[in-house]
Design a protein around this motif. Sequence first.
Motif, short mmCIF file in Angstrom:
data_model
loop_
_atom_site.label_atom_id
_atom_site.label_comp_id
_atom_site.label_asym_id
_atom_site.label_seq_id
_atom_site.Cartn_x
_atom_site.Cartn_y
_atom_site.Cartn_z
N ARG A 223 5.89 -8.03 0.24
CA ARG A 223 6.02 -7.89 -1.25
C ARG A 223 4.29 -7.41 -1.48
O ARG A 223 4.06 -6.25 -2.29
N SER A 224 3.38 -7.39 -0.89
CA SER A 224 1.90 -7.17 -1.47
C SER A 224 1.44 -6.45 -0.57
O SER A 224 -0.03 -5.47 -0.49
N HIS A 225 2.33 -5.80 0.72
CA HIS A 225 1.56 -5.07 1.92
C HIS A 225 1.36 -3.92 0.95
O HIS A 225 2.33 -3.10 0.82
N GLY B 207 5.53 -2.83 -0.31
CA GLY B 207 5.43 -3.32 -1.27
C GLY B 207 6.57 -2.68 -2.25
O GLY B 207 7.08 -3.70 -1.86
N MET C 298 5.53 -13.06 0.24
CA MET C 298 4.51 -12.43 -0.08
C MET C 298 3.88 -11.42 0.39
O MET C 298 3.31 -10.83 -0.08
N LYS C 299 3.97 -11.84 2.16
CA LYS C 299 2.98 -11.07 2.59
C LYS C 299 4.03 -9.69 2.35
O LYS C 299 2.75 -8.54 2.76
#
Length: 163
Positions: free
Chosen positions: A136-138, A142, A133-134
């Motif tokens: 993928r959401s950076h 992204g 998640m870190k």
Amino acid sequence: MAFDDLLEANRAFADAFSLKGFDGIAKAGVAVVTCMDSRIDPLGMLGLKPGDAKIFRNPGGRVNEPALEALVLAVHLLNVNRIVVIPHTKCAMAAQTEDELHAKINELTGTDSTWQRFHVVDDQRKALRTDLMKVRSHPLIGERAEVGGFIYDVDTGLLNPLD
């Protein structure tokens, strides 16, 4: 001397060195975050060769701030469009608590180590989900890269996808 064997091996390596002039980009577009464990051959386990991937290793194979820095640079400057995060079975960082690890280091060194954080992992699957998640959401990574998580089995050599 303490490093003579390594320097001798390096001379043999240099005699057959074939990466001269390599531009440093990831030819296969892959970045790997994995553990520093010596049982792990990051390129071999993925069927890659030198020059194919960017490799970032640390205790536990965690996506920490330095790993994120490396991934951002890899995505934007080094041809990376696929990121794999790969912790492994039988990891020392998942086998004991922070307190147990400090007790062991304190005993071995005779020095208080509690000021040094070791970032042990109490649940590898949960930690891997968090790390994915870190990435993928950076905001600087992204959707610029596909991101996958696997646990490497040190006894079989197989990668097990996170379910």
